[in-house]
Scaffold this motif. Structure first.
Motif, PDB file in Angstrom:
ATOM      1  N   MET A  88       0.796  -1.226   0.000  1.00  9.66           N
ATOM      2  CA  MET A  88       0.000   0.000   0.000  1.00  9.66           C
ATOM      3  C   MET A  88       0.837   1.288   0.000  1.00  9.66           C
ATOM      4  SD  MET A  88      -3.102  -1.178  -0.161  1.00  9.66           S
ATOM      5  CE  MET A  88      -4.122   0.212   0.279  1.00  9.66           C
ATOM      6  N   ALA A  89       2.024   1.233  -0.570  1.00  8.04           N
ATOM      7  CA  ALA A  89       2.847   2.441  -0.680  1.00  8.04           C
ATOM      8  C   ALA A  89       2.429   3.246  -1.903  1.00  8.04           C
ATOM      9  CB  ALA A  89       4.327   2.069  -0.777  1.00  8.04           C
ATOM     10  N   MET A  90       2.820   4.518  -1.914  1.00  8.30           N
ATOM     11  CA  MET A  90       2.609   5.417  -3.053  1.00  8.30           C
ATOM     12  C   MET A  90       3.987   5.945  -3.439  1.00  8.30           C
ATOM     13  SD  MET A  90       0.499   7.129  -5.082  1.00  8.30           S
ATOM     14  CE  MET A  90      -1.072   7.046  -4.252  1.00  8.30           C
ATOM     15  N   VAL A  91       4.417   5.640  -4.659  1.00  2.39           N
ATOM     16  CA  VAL A  91       5.742   6.023  -5.155  1.00  2.39           C
ATOM     17  C   VAL A  91       5.507   6.865  -6.402  1.00  2.39           C
ATOM     18  CG1 VAL A  91       7.934   5.121  -6.009  1.00  2.39           C
ATOM     19  CG2 VAL A  91       6.726   3.908  -4.188  1.00  2.39           C
ATOM     20  N   HIS A  92       5.895   8.154  -6.352  1.00  2.00           N
ATOM     21  CA  HIS A  92       5.466   9.085  -7.386  1.00  2.00           C
ATOM     22  C   HIS A  92       6.609   9.980  -7.856  1.00  2.00           C
ATOM     23  CE1 HIS A  92       3.117  12.351  -9.267  1.00  2.00           C
ATOM     24  NE2 HIS A  92       2.185  11.409  -9.426  1.00  2.00           N
ATOM     25  N   GLY A  93       7.046   9.790  -9.102  1.00  2.00           N
ATOM     26  CA  GLY A  93       8.017  10.688  -9.715  1.00  2.00           C
ATOM     27  C   GLY A  93       9.306  10.842  -8.926  1.00  2.00           C
ATOM     28  N   CYS A  94       9.890   9.735  -8.494  1.00  2.00           N
ATOM     29  CA  CYS A  94      11.047   9.773  -7.595  1.00  2.00           C
ATOM     30  C   CYS A  94      12.095   8.742  -8.018  1.00  2.00           C
ATOM     31  CB  CYS A  94      10.585   9.518  -6.168  1.00  2.00           C
ATOM     32  SG  CYS A  94       9.738   7.929  -5.980  1.00  2.00           S
ATOM     33  N   ILE A  95      13.165   8.673  -7.235  1.00  2.00           N
ATOM     34  CA  ILE A  95      14.237   7.710  -7.489  1.00  2.00           C
ATOM     35  C   ILE A  95      14.479   6.901  -6.223  1.00  2.00           C
ATOM     36  CG2 ILE A  95      16.691   7.403  -8.018  1.00  2.00           C
ATOM     37  CD1 ILE A  95      16.517  10.034  -9.629  1.00  2.00           C
ATOM     38  N   LEU A  96      14.433   5.569  -6.378  1.00  2.00           N
ATOM     39  CA  LEU A  96      14.814   4.649  -5.314  1.00  2.00           C
ATOM     40  C   LEU A  96      16.056   3.924  -5.801  1.00  2.00           C
ATOM     41  CD1 LEU A  96      11.316   3.074  -4.518  1.00  2.00           C
ATOM     42  CD2 LEU A  96      12.300   5.190  -3.639  1.00  2.00           C
ATOM     43  N   LYS A  97      17.175   4.173  -5.159  1.00  2.00           N
ATOM     44  CA  LYS A  97      18.423   3.542  -5.594  1.00  2.00           C
ATOM     45  C   LYS A  97      18.483   2.094  -5.121  1.00  2.00           C
ATOM     46  CE  LYS A  97      20.908   7.790  -6.280  1.00  2.00           C
ATOM     47  NZ  LYS A  97      22.144   8.541  -6.068  1.00  2.00           N
ATOM     48  N   MET A 109       7.352  11.186  -2.649  1.00  3.15           N
ATOM     49  CA  MET A 109       6.802  12.186  -3.563  1.00  3.15           C
ATOM     50  C   MET A 109       7.804  12.637  -4.623  1.00  3.15           C
ATOM     51  SD  MET A 109       4.506  14.251  -0.769  1.00  3.15           S
ATOM     52  CE  MET A 109       3.577  15.185  -1.978  1.00  3.15           C
ATOM     53  N   ASP A 110       7.340  13.510  -5.503  1.00  2.00           N
ATOM     54  CA  ASP A 110       8.084  13.990  -6.664  1.00  2.00           C
ATOM     55  C   ASP A 110       9.507  14.425  -6.329  1.00  2.00           C
ATOM     56  OD1 ASP A 110       5.575  13.656  -7.722  1.00  2.00           O
ATOM     57  OD2 ASP A 110       5.276  15.755  -8.251  1.00  2.00           O
ATOM     58  N   GLU A 111      10.434  13.928  -7.153  1.00  2.83           N
ATOM     59  CA  GLU A 111      11.845  14.309  -7.121  1.00  2.83           C
ATOM     60  C   GLU A 111      12.540  13.980  -5.802  1.00  2.83           C
ATOM     61  OE1 GLU A 111      11.943  18.354  -8.518  1.00  2.83           O
ATOM     62  OE2 GLU A 111      11.075  17.786 -10.453  1.00  2.83           O
ATOM     63  N   ALA A 112      11.927  13.154  -4.968  1.00  6.77           N
ATOM     64  CA  ALA A 112      12.595  12.661  -3.759  1.00  6.77           C
ATOM     65  C   ALA A 112      13.533  11.525  -4.163  1.00  6.77           C
ATOM     66  CB  ALA A 112      11.567  12.173  -2.739  1.00  6.77           C
ATOM     67  N   VAL A 113      14.527  11.268  -3.322  1.00  2.01           N
ATOM     68  CA  VAL A 113      15.498  10.212  -3.581  1.00  2.01           C
ATOM     69  C   VAL A 113      15.719   9.422  -2.297  1.00  2.01           C
ATOM     70  CG1 VAL A 113      17.876   9.667  -4.256  1.00  2.01           C
ATOM     71  CG2 VAL A 113      16.679  11.594  -5.336  1.00  2.01           C
ATOM     72  N   ILE A 114      15.678   8.102  -2.420  1.00  2.62           N
ATOM     73  CA  ILE A 114      16.092   7.222  -1.327  1.00  2.62           C
ATOM     74  C   ILE A 114      17.346   6.531  -1.818  1.00  2.62           C
ATOM     75  CG2 ILE A 114      15.490   5.297   0.175  1.00  2.62           C
ATOM     76  CD1 ILE A 114      12.560   6.072  -0.141  1.00  2.62           C
ATOM     77  N   GLU A 115      18.467   6.837  -1.177  1.00  5.95           N
ATOM     78  CA  GLU A 115      19.756   6.328  -1.643  1.00  5.95           C
ATOM     79  C   GLU A 115      19.950   4.860  -1.265  1.00  5.95           C
ATOM     80  OE1 GLU A 115      22.810   9.120  -0.423  1.00  5.95           O
ATOM     81  OE2 GLU A 115      22.242  10.472  -2.050  1.00  5.95           O
ATOM     82  N   THR A 116      21.016   4.268  -1.780  1.00  3.01           N
ATOM     83  CA  THR A 116      21.353   2.867  -1.541  1.00  3.01           C
ATOM     84  C   THR A 116      21.360   2.562  -0.047  1.00  3.01           C
ATOM     85  OG1 THR A 116      22.673   2.824  -3.553  1.00  3.01           O
ATOM     86  CG2 THR A 116      23.132   1.098  -1.933  1.00  3.01           C
TER      87      THR A 116
END
Length: 184
Positions: A88-97, A109-116
């Protein structure tokens, strides 16, 4: 109950799905979406890209009821290899490394980043443009730094995609050939 996921083109672009990816019944894959080898898209997920694409790396798993979308202001949504996105997550316009972790019911949200090897805790909301640095855990709404990721938790997060890959194989056997999508 239908054993077929919905896989549709949009704007002249069709989803491209690795032969060994698991796409569960009820999943909706629409438009410029690429799903890598060994990835799993679970029951009732929606991955929809009408503009910039969605890329899901090898071995990543997107759990039940999650929505992945894009924003036309950036290059789409990029999910690296061996990522875990909880139910039930929402992943929108972002980067998950690679090896990043998004907890149950979280919003990225938009343009957020979760790094390695970084983690957004269950229920967290990572607001636009925020970055979770490598090895950190953030949580809350809006998300803020909570702690460094322990070695034990980092190892658990890295094992999780492998465990989901094994579980996906069992589910693919249950749903038959409809659970293993063919490359388009």
């Amino acid at each position: 109950m239908s054993t077929e996921p919905t896989i549709l083109p949009f704007g002249g672009k069709s989803p491209r799905i690795a032969e060994d990816a698991f796409i569960a019944p009820g999943a909706r894959i629409i438009g410029d979406v690429e799903i890598g080898p060994g990835a799993s898209i679970w029951y009732n997920c929606v991955l929809r890209a009408e503009g910039p694409g969605i890329r899901v790396g090898a071995g990543s798993n997107i759990q039940d009821g999650t929505v992945v979308h894009i924003t036309r202001r950036n290059e789409g949504t990029i999910i690296g290899e061996n990522c875990v996105i909880g139910h039930m997550a929402m992943v929108h316009g972002c980067i998950l490394k690679d090896h990043s972790f998004v907890g149950l019911g979280s919003i990225v949200m938009d343009e957020a980043v979760i790094e390695t090897d970084a983690m957004l805790a269950a229920g967290g909301m990572l607001t636009p443009g925020k970055i979770i640095p490598e090895g950190e855990v953030w949580g809350g709404r809006p998300a803020a730094f909570m702690s460094k990721l322990s070695d034990e938790r980092r190892e658990k997060n890295r094992r999780s995609p492998l465990e989901y890959a094994q579980l996906a194989q069992l589910h693919a056997e249950i749903v038959g050939d409809a659970g293993a999508a063919s490359a388009n």
